[in-house]
Design a protein around this motif. Structure first.
Motif, PDB file in Angstrom:
ATOM      1  N   ARG A   1      36.886  63.585 106.178  1.00  0.00           N
ATOM      2  CA  ARG A   1      37.768  64.714 106.453  1.00  0.00           C
ATOM      3  C   ARG A   1      39.150  64.457 105.851  1.00  0.00           C
ATOM      4  NH1 ARG A   1      38.444  66.477 112.574  1.00  0.00           N
ATOM      5  NH2 ARG A   1      39.627  64.541 112.612  1.00  0.00           N
ATOM      6  N   ASN A   2      39.599  63.201 105.959  1.00  0.00           N
ATOM      7  CA  ASN A   2      40.885  62.856 105.351  1.00  0.00           C
ATOM      8  C   ASN A   2      40.838  63.000 103.835  1.00  0.00           C
ATOM      9  OD1 ASN A   2      42.115  62.363 107.742  1.00  0.00           O
ATOM     10  ND2 ASN A   2      41.746  60.148 107.700  1.00  0.00           N
ATOM     11  N   GLN A   3      39.701  62.613 103.279  1.00  0.00           N
ATOM     12  CA  GLN A   3      39.555  62.736 101.823  1.00  0.00           C
ATOM     13  C   GLN A   3      39.684  64.201 101.407  1.00  0.00           C
ATOM     14  OE1 GLN A   3      36.067  60.715 100.176  1.00  0.00           O
ATOM     15  NE2 GLN A   3      36.122  62.133  98.460  1.00  0.00           N
ATOM     16  N   VAL A   4      39.053  65.082 102.196  1.00  0.00           N
ATOM     17  CA  VAL A   4      39.145  66.513 101.904  1.00  0.00           C
ATOM     18  C   VAL A   4      40.599  66.974 102.003  1.00  0.00           C
ATOM     19  CG1 VAL A   4      38.522  68.812 102.742  1.00  0.00           C
ATOM     20  CG2 VAL A   4      36.785  67.040 102.570  1.00  0.00           C
ATOM     21  N   LYS A   5      41.275  66.520 103.064  1.00  0.00           N
ATOM     22  CA  LYS A   5      42.678  66.906 103.258  1.00  0.00           C
ATOM     23  C   LYS A   5      43.539  66.433 102.095  1.00  0.00           C
ATOM     24  CE  LYS A   5      43.392  67.046 108.233  1.00  0.00           C
ATOM     25  NZ  LYS A   5      43.758  66.144 109.330  1.00  0.00           N
ATOM     26  N   ASN A   6      43.326  65.167 101.711  1.00  0.00           N
ATOM     27  CA  ASN A   6      44.082  64.608 100.592  1.00  0.00           C
ATOM     28  C   ASN A   6      43.838  65.389  99.323  1.00  0.00           C
ATOM     29  OD1 ASN A   6      45.684  62.529 101.426  1.00  0.00           O
ATOM     30  ND2 ASN A   6      43.957  61.096 101.544  1.00  0.00           N
ATOM     31  N   ALA A   7      42.568  65.695  99.093  1.00  0.00           N
ATOM     32  CA  ALA A   7      42.215  66.422  97.871  1.00  0.00           C
ATOM     33  C   ALA A   7      42.900  67.787  97.867  1.00  0.00           C
ATOM     34  CB  ALA A   7      40.699  66.583  97.773  1.00  0.00           C
ATOM     35  N   TRP A   8      42.961  68.411  99.048  1.00  0.00           N
ATOM     36  CA  TRP A   8      43.628  69.701  99.138  1.00  0.00           C
ATOM     37  C   TRP A   8      45.123  69.558  98.851  1.00  0.00           C
ATOM     38  CZ3 TRP A   8      42.823  74.530  98.599  1.00  0.00           C
ATOM     39  CH2 TRP A   8      43.823  75.433  98.972  1.00  0.00           C
ATOM     40  N   ALA A   9      45.701  68.486  99.379  1.00  0.00           N
ATOM     41  CA  ALA A   9      47.125  68.245  99.141  1.00  0.00           C
ATOM     42  C   ALA A   9      47.404  68.123  97.645  1.00  0.00           C
ATOM     43  CB  ALA A   9      47.568  66.982  99.870  1.00  0.00           C
ATOM     44  N   GLN A  10      46.471  67.490  96.918  1.00  0.00           N
ATOM     45  CA  GLN A  10      46.651  67.340  95.469  1.00  0.00           C
ATOM     46  C   GLN A  10      46.672  68.696  94.772  1.00  0.00           C
ATOM     47  OE1 GLN A  10      47.356  64.622  93.879  1.00  0.00           O
ATOM     48  NE2 GLN A  10      47.126  63.291  95.651  1.00  0.00           N
ATOM     49  N   ILE A  11      45.764  69.590  95.206  1.00  0.00           N
ATOM     50  CA  ILE A  11      45.760  70.935  94.612  1.00  0.00           C
ATOM     51  C   ILE A  11      47.089  71.615  94.907  1.00  0.00           C
ATOM     52  CG2 ILE A  11      44.618  73.191  94.560  1.00  0.00           C
ATOM     53  CD1 ILE A  11      42.097  71.947  95.458  1.00  0.00           C
ATOM     54  N   ASP A  12      47.512  71.480  96.163  1.00  0.00           N
ATOM     55  CA  ASP A  12      48.741  72.128  96.608  1.00  0.00           C
ATOM     56  C   ASP A  12      49.937  71.721  95.749  1.00  0.00           C
ATOM     57  OD1 ASP A  12      48.690  74.051  98.522  1.00  0.00           O
ATOM     58  OD2 ASP A  12      49.837  72.870  99.972  1.00  0.00           O
ATOM     59  N   VAL A  13      50.029  70.410  95.482  1.00  0.00           N
ATOM     60  CA  VAL A  13      51.136  69.913  94.660  1.00  0.00           C
ATOM     61  C   VAL A  13      51.149  70.629  93.315  1.00  0.00           C
ATOM     62  CG1 VAL A  13      51.980  67.898  93.393  1.00  0.00           C
ATOM     63  CG2 VAL A  13      51.213  67.652  95.751  1.00  0.00           C
ATOM     64  N   GLN A  14      49.970  70.761  92.713  1.00  0.00           N
ATOM     65  CA  GLN A  14      49.890  71.373  91.388  1.00  0.00           C
ATOM     66  C   GLN A  14      50.182  72.872  91.432  1.00  0.00           C
ATOM     67  OE1 GLN A  14      49.925  69.453  88.890  1.00  0.00           O
ATOM     68  NE2 GLN A  14      49.523  67.645  90.138  1.00  0.00           N
ATOM     69  N   LEU A  15      49.696  73.527  92.488  1.00  0.00           N
ATOM     70  CA  LEU A  15      49.971  74.959  92.625  1.00  0.00           C
ATOM     71  C   LEU A  15      51.467  75.201  92.749  1.00  0.00           C
ATOM     72  CD1 LEU A  15      47.126  76.112  95.047  1.00  0.00           C
ATOM     73  CD2 LEU A  15      47.295  76.510  92.586  1.00  0.00           C
ATOM     74  N   LYS A  16      52.112  74.335  93.526  1.00  0.00           N
ATOM     75  CA  LYS A  16      53.554  74.425  93.723  1.00  0.00           C
ATOM     76  C   LYS A  16      54.279  74.219  92.392  1.00  0.00           C
ATOM     77  CE  LYS A  16      57.328  73.853  96.584  1.00  0.00           C
ATOM     78  NZ  LYS A  16      58.290  73.848  95.487  1.00  0.00           N
ATOM     79  N   ARG A  17      53.781  73.239  91.640  1.00  0.00           N
ATOM     80  CA  ARG A  17      54.401  72.923  90.353  1.00  0.00           C
ATOM     81  C   ARG A  17      54.310  74.131  89.421  1.00  0.00           C
ATOM     82  NH1 ARG A  17      57.124  70.274  87.326  1.00  0.00           N
ATOM     83  NH2 ARG A  17      56.596  69.542  85.263  1.00  0.00           N
TER      84      ARG A  17
END
Lengths: 191, 404, 134
Positions: free
Chosen positions: A33-49
């Motif tokens: 579940r943490n891996q999924v959360k982390n992976a989502w955070a990575q997408i989020d960073v890029q979307l923000k960028r």
């Protein structure tokens, strides 16, 4: 007497094994579940960028592309709609982000027609940055979806599904590209 | 799928253990042969191994990168390379961004180091950056980062330390033998029955065979990891053709890497010594033949998953598997994507030609070396090194005089 | 990098995406390995390849050391009608044209295969040594 002790020992052993199995599976689920959360955070960073880079791009491009107001406005509009669904679920967000990606793709396709723009160092740097951010979003999405798949399999397959149900692990949502055209980069020819 | 591939390395680990046993046996028998004490030999072998380990542990990365004259690159120096590495970092799910190095060398090659994924480095040569387009570079970086992700770097380091220890011990033992250490010792010891003679012979056989056997095991592990890294690269990029065409270009490059040596060879994407030997035969190379790697990647028609790679491998190797069974368990199809290079969206910054890339990379290195750039009005650019003493310089093209 | 002929420190010049090392003292030119590959890639200067594969030429010209690896360079003949003496690094580091040699080489080229060679590159190489001849 003796049989009683044997039974007690067996029961204790079984209980211990069950506890260990429980803890093991539970920890595995948490890790996924943490891996999924982390992976989502990575997408989020890029979307923000991407979101942050767009005003810069529009500013740079505006002077060169006087006849492409529609294209530029579409990008700005898509950017605003991304902002409005910022706190919505994965499904709604992926739709808005997909549209933004498509609008950007069209902008870069049109930019090909402007040799002056293509010689602008600032534009080239922004183009590299945005195209790469686009790639990063799709690579991060790839990894996210793989993580969700593994995690969902764990929550649905025996025996880990029992523990997942007991301790409240919910299935993750895939980040799908809902805009079909975004799956393939737009191909434009200027011959 | 990701967890399984990195944890499933049983076969490789068994081979490492066999190498370890080989080292212990070698130590034991040579101990008996030379000192009449197997234990002493064992202890000596282990001590040499520990020393080698310590050296490798504390300076491993620095030795490797220093040897290859690598220079650290930040994002501002070369955004495209940095972006590609970051893209592959995201695709592989690595948590930490690796440090990026550039090696000023016209040969085309790349390698990854770092004993754990938290502090990994990836290095590419300027030659490689010149030759490859974006899709191809992505394939190569994907291959390298999968070495990091699959912890191949650590595995191969362990292997090469074991191999090195075995070779060193065997080498010094043979020296000792040639310069007559053993003959005198034998004669002075009491009795010397046939049993001892047999042990001596076993020791000698080990001395000759152990390094060869260790080398073969080492090569076998290395080749297996290469296939796996190719498969992972295809999975990360969803575009096996990128790596295939990169390998093709690298193979046709005529330059040989200046700064590689035997210890660092398995870390590179292709074997840096391929031209010294004759055609690298199957069992004595750290890397599978490039043509075969390309063929496998190109026959991945159905998708980019490990399963697809395995199927492509099977077509060439008549049914044997290259992937661990656990990696083949998940059967979710993984679609391929089309090339980025050349599409309208990707145009411009994406596909600059080889010569433009060459200038870009060289200018980056010149700037790192504090060269002064002078643009002459005739279109010539003068790059003045810091050690240039004259106060003025004349443009050799138009004759205009510039102040330095 | 030090000039292999006069040991003065050389400057780098770039024109039309070609880069080479140039000695401001003696106007000699050094092509490093990567630059030669680029040049051969974009032009059909097979003569250079032929020259690199030809046997070492015997000559009284002074021996030079490669500016990148320090090894003694080998002399090779380049061109047919009035050959130029190249200095070639034995490790494949690059090759050295003494002052004027490259002009001499380029001038005799068009007779044989002018169509095959990119004119831009030749005109640059020719122009680069202009001031030295004036």
């Amino acid at each position: 007497m003796d049989i009683g002790i044997v039974i007690i020992v067996i029961v204790i052993a079984v209980v211990l094994i069950l506890i260990f199995a429980f803890v093991g599976i539970y920890n595995g689920l948490v890790k996924l579940r943490n891996q999924v959360k982390n992976a989502w955070a990575q997408i989020d960073v890029q979307l923000k960028r991407r979101f942050d880079l767009i005003p810069n791009l529009v500013e740079t491009v505006k002077g060169y592309m006087k006849h492409e107001r529609d294209t530029l406005e579409a990008v700005t509009r898509a950017r605003t709609s991304v902002q409005t669904v910022a706190n919505a679920g994965v499904g709604e967000r992926s739709k808005a982000e997909g549209e933004l990606g498509m609008a950007l793709g069209r902008l870069f396709a049109v930019a090909e027609q402007y040799p002056d723009l293509k010689a602008n160092q600032n534009f080239l740097a922004l183009q590299e940055e945005l195209t790469s951010t686009e790639n990063k979003i799709s690579f991060a999405r790839q990894y996210y979806n793989d993580s969700v798949l593994t995690y969902n399999n764990k929550t649905q397959m025996f025996p880990s599904n029992i523990i997942a149900m007991m301790t409240g692990f919910k299935a993750g949502e895939f980040f799908e590209v809902t805009v079909p055209a975004e799956k393939e980069a737009p191909k434009v020819s200027f011959s | 799928m990701w967890e399984q591939i990195s944890s499933n390395r049983t076969r490789s680990i068994v081979l490492v253990i066999i190498m370890g046993l080989l080292l212990l046996l070698l130590g034991y028998f040579l101990g008996i042969a030379f000192f009449d004490s197997g234990i002493l030999g064992l202890i000596l072998a282990i001590v040499v191994w520990i020393i080698m380990n310590l050296i490798a542990y504390f300076q491993g990365d620095n030795i490797l990168l220093g040897m290859a004259k690598a220079r650290k690159i930040e994002k501002e120096d070369y955004p495209r390379l940095y972006n590609i590495v970051e893209e592959m970092k995201l695709a592989s799910g690595l948590e930490h961004m690796p440090t990026i190095y550039i090696i000023d060398d016209p040969a085309s090659n790349a390698f990854a180091t770092g004993r754990d994924p938290k502090q990994a480095s990836v290095a590419v040569t300027t030659g490689l950056l010149q030759v490859l387009n974006r899709d191809e570079l992505q394939g190569v970086i994907g291959h390298e980062l999968s070495h990091v992700k699959n912890r191949d770097v650590l595995l191969m380091a362990m292997c090469s330390i074991l191999l090195g220890t075995i070779v060193i011990i065997a080498y010094y033992a043979s020296r000792f033998l040639i310069f007559g250490g053993v003959g005198n010792r034998r004669r002075s010891s009491s009795g010397g029955g046939s049993a001892q003679l047999i042990i001596l012979i076993i020791g000698l056989v080990f001395m000759i065979l152990a390094p060869i056997a260790a080398q073969f095991i080492y090569f076998a592990i290395s080749r297996k990891r290469e296939y796996l890294a190719d498969a992972s690269s295809a999975l990360y990029t969803r575009y096996p053709e990128g790596l295939a065409s990169a390998l093709e270009k690298i193979a046709s490059s005529t330059n040989q890497l200046k700064s590689a040596n035997n210890a660092t060879a398995p870390m590179y994407i292709i074997n840096p010594f391929r031209k010294q030997g004759l055609r690298a035969s199957d069992l004595t190379s750290t890397h599978p033949p490039i043509s075969e790697r390309i063929r496998i990647l190109r026959s991945m028609a159905g998708g980019a998953s490990y399963k697809d790679y395995n199927q492509a491998y099977q077509q060439i190797h008549k049914g044997s598997n290259v992937m661990p069974p656990s990696a083949l368990g998940l059967t979710e199809p993984v679609p391929l994507r089309s090339a980025q290079t050349g599409t309208a969206q990707a145009g411009g910054a994406y596909e600059s030609g080889r010569r433009e890339r060459a200038r870009e990379i060289n200018d980056l290195l010149w700037k790192k070396d504090n060269y002064i750039m002078l643009d002459c009005s005739c279109g010539t650019r003068l790059k003045i090194p810091p050690e240039f003493k004259n106060a003025i310089v004349r443009c050799p093209h138009c004759g205009k005089v510039h102040q330095v | 990098m030090k000039c292999p002929a006069c040991h003065h420190s050389m400057i780098v010049i770039e024109y039309d995406k070609i880069e080479l090392d140039y000695c401001t003292e003696c106007s000699g030119i050094w092509f490093d390995a990567g630059e030669i590959e680029l040049l051969l890639d974009t032009t059909n200067l097979d003569v250079i390849n032929q020259s690199l594969q030809s046997p070492e030429a015997r000559t009284a010209e002074k021996e030079r050391r490669c500016p990148t690896c320090g090894k003694k360079m080998e002399k090779r003949k380049l061109g047919e009608s009035s050959p130029v003496l190249l200095d070639v690094c034995p490790n494949g580091g690059g090759l050295w044209f003494d002052s004027g040699e490259i002009n001499q080489f380029v001038q005799q080229l068009p007779e044989k295969d002018s169509g095959a060679i990119s004119n831009r590159i030749l005109s640059f190489i020719q122009n680069v040594v202009k001031p030295a001849n004036q």
